[in-house]
Design a protein around this motif. Structure first.
Motif, PDB file in Angstrom:
ATOM      1  N   GLU A   1      35.494  37.817  25.871  1.00  0.00           N
ATOM      2  CA  GLU A   1      34.995  36.864  24.880  1.00  0.00           C
ATOM      3  C   GLU A   1      34.630  35.523  25.517  1.00  0.00           C
ATOM      4  O   GLU A   1      33.629  34.909  25.164  1.00  0.00           O
ATOM      5  CB  GLU A   1      36.068  36.665  23.791  1.00  0.00           C
ATOM      6  N   ASN A   2      35.456  35.053  26.453  1.00  0.00           N
ATOM      7  CA  ASN A   2      35.213  33.734  27.042  1.00  0.00           C
ATOM      8  C   ASN A   2      34.065  33.726  28.048  1.00  0.00           C
ATOM      9  O   ASN A   2      33.624  32.642  28.457  1.00  0.00           O
ATOM     10  CB  ASN A   2      36.484  33.236  27.745  1.00  0.00           C
ATOM     11  N   TYR A   3      33.628  34.908  28.474  1.00  0.00           N
ATOM     12  CA  TYR A   3      32.576  34.974  29.507  1.00  0.00           C
ATOM     13  C   TYR A   3      31.426  35.869  29.061  1.00  0.00           C
ATOM     14  O   TYR A   3      30.894  36.665  29.829  1.00  0.00           O
ATOM     15  CB  TYR A   3      33.158  35.479  30.833  1.00  0.00           C
ATOM     16  N   ARG A   4      31.047  35.722  27.811  1.00  0.00           N
ATOM     17  CA  ARG A   4      29.886  36.453  27.320  1.00  0.00           C
ATOM     18  C   ARG A   4      28.618  35.862  27.940  1.00  0.00           C
ATOM     19  O   ARG A   4      28.626  34.741  28.480  1.00  0.00           O
ATOM     20  CB  ARG A   4      29.814  36.377  25.793  1.00  0.00           C
ATOM     21  N   LYS A   5      27.526  36.623  27.866  1.00  0.00           N
ATOM     22  CA  LYS A   5      26.275  36.173  28.481  1.00  0.00           C
ATOM     23  C   LYS A   5      25.878  34.778  27.994  1.00  0.00           C
ATOM     24  O   LYS A   5      25.515  33.897  28.785  1.00  0.00           O
ATOM     25  CB  LYS A   5      25.151  37.157  28.159  1.00  0.00           C
ATOM     26  N   GLU A   6      25.954  34.565  26.663  1.00  0.00           N
ATOM     27  CA  GLU A   6      25.487  33.305  26.091  1.00  0.00           C
ATOM     28  C   GLU A   6      26.335  32.129  26.571  1.00  0.00           C
ATOM     29  O   GLU A   6      25.801  31.055  26.894  1.00  0.00           O
ATOM     30  CB  GLU A   6      25.515  33.409  24.557  1.00  0.00           C
ATOM     31  N   LYS A   7      27.640  32.336  26.664  1.00  0.00           N
ATOM     32  CA  LYS A   7      28.512  31.237  27.092  1.00  0.00           C
ATOM     33  C   LYS A   7      28.276  30.887  28.561  1.00  0.00           C
ATOM     34  O   LYS A   7      28.300  29.705  28.948  1.00  0.00           O
ATOM     35  CB  LYS A   7      29.970  31.629  26.876  1.00  0.00           C
ATOM     36  N   LEU A   8      28.039  31.918  29.394  1.00  0.00           N
ATOM     37  CA  LEU A   8      27.754  31.643  30.804  1.00  0.00           C
ATOM     38  C   LEU A   8      26.437  30.892  30.953  1.00  0.00           C
ATOM     39  O   LEU A   8      26.311  29.988  31.803  1.00  0.00           O
ATOM     40  CB  LEU A   8      27.728  32.950  31.598  1.00  0.00           C
TER      41      LEU A   8
END
Length: 909
Positions: free
Chosen positions: A504-511
């Motif tokens: 959850e913390n390293y989804r594509k959008e967040k990266l």
């Protein structure tokens, strides 16, 4: 010069003056000066003078043609200076002289005759001449090769002692290299002519390899280079593969491996041998499997791969040798999933040797990866990356590898240890380049994470990795560190592109948001471009062999440059995509994957059914041919039966005639009776006949009993045979005819028996008449004699009849068995044919259903592709082309055209 040329033209009959003129021209044109003169005159001036004189000489093409004519002269004083002069002309103005010789009639063929000259001086200078003639000219190279140059040069090398030979062997090898290098036609001709097999004796070395001469080292070096020319990665793959197979089958590879494991071999020869073995096994599964089985002559024996890896991670070994071992390891793993699995398996917990008695390839690679020598770190990282190349299964398995870092601490994964060393950077004191270790580890991580979502998840699971990468990319560092920044950007981009959003913390959008905030998209793309713009990247991309002038230049691997070229563009696009586009793209990808899986499944089913149909067709053809053969056999047997029937009828007719003859003969005896004039003579002989009559009467009784036994056994045998024949042959017309004919024979035998009994009755009457009256005694004696004679003839004829009946019965039985077997075979074939026809009908029905399903799936796929195109996503049409289901349809795809295309595909299948 004009006067000298005039001498050559006009004084052909004077060989001495011709020789002097050629020598003079050679001295004028040649640059082969003495050492003292070379010191006094600059090389440039000499080159200019020689080129100017050569240009004057060849301005008239007739001069070169005249020189070719003089070279044909057998006189030593003419031929030898002519060869030297022509060689000098080629050195000065090679392309121009080559073109003149090429257009000259039989020009190259005349020069080829020099190799057959019995005078070694001329032959050896002829080799030098052909070296200059064949430089960088494919047309001349082909002509020379087809003038039987390979055969002659290999003969000279053998005569001179192979690698132990002198400078002549070196010259021949250089000429062979000219003929074969970058010339696919000549390479194929060399292989087809079985000349590869003649190279094996070159590499036979003894146990004592000390004290090699400089010439032998040079010769062997050139021989190894010649092998590499034939299997170079730059050659067409098909030609390389065929040469590799030929080298294995003739034992050349085995001979090279012997040199590889021998002791006392000079270092440069060992290095070149490793490079040669590398290219002989590269991409050839058979050769790679053999190389994996080679053991070093140690105690205990160790695999050659392990021994070579020990040299690679040993910093005391020469740099070129370590590069050669790395290249050998890369070639061993190239397109070799089996070999990759064996290397990775030595790292897995279940296969590690707990006793520690033997060192495995995996342990050596890990040791090199974490040593304090930066060059060992780089080599081990690149070698391990090649073990994972294009193999997603092994990338997942390598995640299981656990390393014990120190006593008392829990083990860490190999992936975690690599990132730990990467983050420590310059804190560890290393020998060699500071950047080299990090570049090697980053290349390993990029190869490991590419196209493996599980590995990306493991990498992102460590919370320290992403901040480290973003920190490295965001800093403004020196030129050396820019390469590390570019590789960090590539690794972060791979973590985004192959992210399955499971964390959850390293989804594509967040990266992507993190890149936007900390680095900036434009800055990220700029740093990513540092890799392909680097000078060392361009060098590594040129050829697979790692060749570096110094250890500091050892930064990029050839296979890694391919990966960068493939990922750079897609990562740049992925950074600029919005979350909605990502979601839509993922949904479309999943849908396409599902449909692709369905289409692939149906393609597989159709392919299997096509194979089954082909097998059934072949089976039908086989059965049809067998049926035709059996029918021909049946026809032949029927004709044979008809012949036997005709023979049987002929025998029956002959038997009937013989029976009538015997009956008429018996009647004649009865009609004749006893004449009156013979009564007086019979009275006189009455006493004598009485004794004979008693003897004959006893014999007659014995004959009667024998006849009665034979008759009864014949009747019983006939009855039994009739019953068995009727039960076996019921329903067959020609067998009924045989049965009827047998009945006729039996009736004839019964008639014969009746006649015998009738004769016996007449014999009894004669005996009664003999007892009543004297005049009748003669009649009784004559009748007894006649009866005795008739009985003998009847017995003989009865035996003949029995033998004929027995032979006919056996013959009829064999014909009946043949007919039964033929009938059963025909019935079986008819059953199998009907089954196959039913199976073909069912397969066609299933194929129709599958075509309907495929048409529906294609409609859905085309609709989804239209959606993708509307969203601006590029869509490739490879699946449409491969499936063949869409044909030449328009992109709007109306239903009538799809039905027509499906029908066309059905007919084609």
């Amino acid at each position: 010069m004009e006067h000298l040329i005039h001498v050559l033209q006009t004084d052909r009959s004077d060989s001495e003056i011709i020789g002097y003129a050629l020598d003079t021209l050679y001295n004028v044109i040649s640059n082969d000066l003495e050492e003292e003169e070379q010191e006094e005159n600059s090389a440039k001036q000499v080159d200019d003078l020689g080129s100017q004189f050569t240009e004057i000489f060849i301005k008239q093409q007739e001069n070169v043609t005249l020189l070719l004519t003089l070279v044909e002269e057998f006189d030593f004083h003419v031929r030898w200076p002519g060869v030297k002069l022509l060689t000098s002309l080629l050195k000065q103005q090679g392309p121009q002289v080559q073109q003149i010789i090429l257009v000259s009639p039989m020009g190259v063929s005349r020069l080829m005759d020099l190799l057959a000259d019995s005078r070694e001086v001329i032959r050896n200078d002829g080799v030098l001449l052909l070296q200059q003639l064949t430089k960088s000219n494919a047309a001349i190279q082909k002509i020379v090769a087809f003038e039987n140059a390979f055969e002659r040069l290999l003969d000279i090398i053998t005569e001179e002692g192979n690698s132990d030979g002198g400078i002549v062997v070196e010259d021949c090898l250089l000429l062979l290299q000219n003929l074969l290098k970058n010339n696919n036609s000549n390479q194929n001709f060399f292989k087809e002519g079985s000349y590869i097999q003649r190279m094996k004796p070159w590499f036979e070395v003894g146990d004592d390899n000390c004290g090699w001469s400089a010439q032998k080292v040079t010769n062997l070096h050139l021989m190894l280079q010649l092998v590499r020319v034939l299997v170079s990665p730059t050659n067409p793959p098909g030609a390389t593969s065929s040469c590799q197979k030929a080298m294995f089958h003739c034992g050349l590879l085995q001979q090279l491996c012997t040199i590889l494991m021998a002791t006392g071999v000079p270092a440069d020869i060992l290095t070149e041998t490793i490079n040669t073995v590398s290219e002989v096994i590269r991409g050839c599964q058979t050769n790679q499997d053999y190389f994996a089985s080679v053991n070093a002559p140690s105690n205990p024996p160790r695999p050659a791969i392990v021994v070579l890896l020990m040299s690679m991670v040993n910093e005391r070994q020469p740099f070129v040798l370590r590069c050669a071992v790395l290249y050998c390891f890369q070639c061993f793993l190239y397109k070799n999933q089996k070999g990759q699995g064996e290397i990775v398996s030595t790292l897995l917990p279940s296969t590690i040797d707990a006793t520690g008695n033997s060192v495995s390839a995996g342990q050596l690679l890990c040791g090199g990866l974490f040593s304090t020598d930066s060059l060992s770190n780089w080599c081990a990282a690149v070698a391990l990356a090649h073990a994972l190349q294009e193999n997603a299964t092994l990338k997942e398995q390598l995640l299981r590898v656990q390393l014990a870092t120190s006593i008392g601490n829990p083990p860490v994964s190999l992936l975690q240890q690599c990132t730990n060393i990467l983050s420590q950077g310059d804190k560890i004191d290393r020998r060699g380049s500071k950047v080299q270790t990090r570049v090697g580890l980053l290349m390993l991580l990029c190869t490991w994470l590419s196209n493996c979502s599980i590995a990306v998840t493991h990498f992102l699971h460590n919370p320290a990795n992403v901040p480290f990468l973003t920190g490295q990319i965001a800093e403004n560092l020196g030129e050396e560190e820019q390469l590390v920044q570019g590789l960090c950007a590539l690794l972060l981009g791979i973590s985004i592109y192959y992210n399955d959003n499971s964390l959850e913390n390293y989804r594509k959008e967040k990266l992507k948001q993190l890149i936007e905030k900390r680095i900036g998209r434009e800055n990220f793309i700029e740093k990513l471009g540092f890799i392909s713009k680097h000078e060392l990247y361009s060098r590594a991309a040129q050829k697979p062999q790692p060749s570096f002038s110094s250890p500091d230049h050892m930064m990029f691997d050839h296979e890694f440059t391919k990966l960068v070229k493939e990922l750079e563009g897609v990562i740049s696009k992925a950074i600029y995509k919005s979350s909605e586009e990502d979601k839509k793209e993922e949904e479309v990808k999943k849908t396409l994957e599902q449909h692709d899986n369905i289409v692939t499944h149906y393609k597989k089913v159709i392919r299997e059914q096509d194979q089954e149909l082909e097998e059934l067709k072949q089976r039908i053809n086989t059965l049809t041919s067998q049926n035709e053969q059996l029918q021909a056999t049946v026809t032949q047997q029927v004709s044979q039966i008809q012949q036997h029937k005709d023979q049987y009828n002929l025998l029956k007719v002959q038997l009937g005639k013989d029976t009538q003859h015997h009956n008429s003969h018996g009647d004649t005896f009865q009609m004749n009776g006893i004449q009156t004039e013979e009564v007086s003579k019979l009275k006189e002989e009455l006493e004598e006949w009485k004794n004979k009559h008693e003897l004959l009467q006893g014999q007659l009784k014995e004959k009667d009993s024998v006849i009665e036994k034979l008759s009864s056994s014949q009747l019983e045998m006939g009855a039994t045979e009739q019953a068995s024949q009727i039960s076996k042959l019921g329903g067959l017309e020609h067998n009924n005819d045989l049965q009827k004919e047998l009945e006729v024979l039996r009736s004839q035998i019964q008639l014969q028996s009746a006649e015998i009994s009738k004769l016996q009755m007449e014999n009894q009457k004669l005996q009664i008449m003999n007892a009543t009256a004297d005049p009748m005694l003669g009649d009784s004696g004559a009748t007894a004699a006649t009866s005795s004679e008739l009985e003998g003839r009847l017995e003989q004829e009865l035996k003949e009849l029995k033998s004929e009946v027995k032979a006919l019965s056996e013959e009829k039985e064999s014909l009946k068995q043949q007919l039964d077997s033929s009938s059963s075979t025909v019935a079986i074939l008819q059953d199998e044919k009907s089954k196959l026809q039913r199976e073909v009908a069912e397969s066609k029905k299933e194929q129709d259903d599958l075509l309907v399903l495929l048409a529906d799936q294609d409609q859905k796929i085309s609709a989804l592709k239209m959606k993708l195109k509307d969203l601006g996503v590029p869509v490739e049409d490879e699946d449409d082309t491969e499936s063949g289901d869409q044909g030449d349809e328009d992109e709007d795809g109306d239903e009538e055209e799809q039905d027509e295309t499906a029908a066309v595909c059905y007919h084609e299948n």
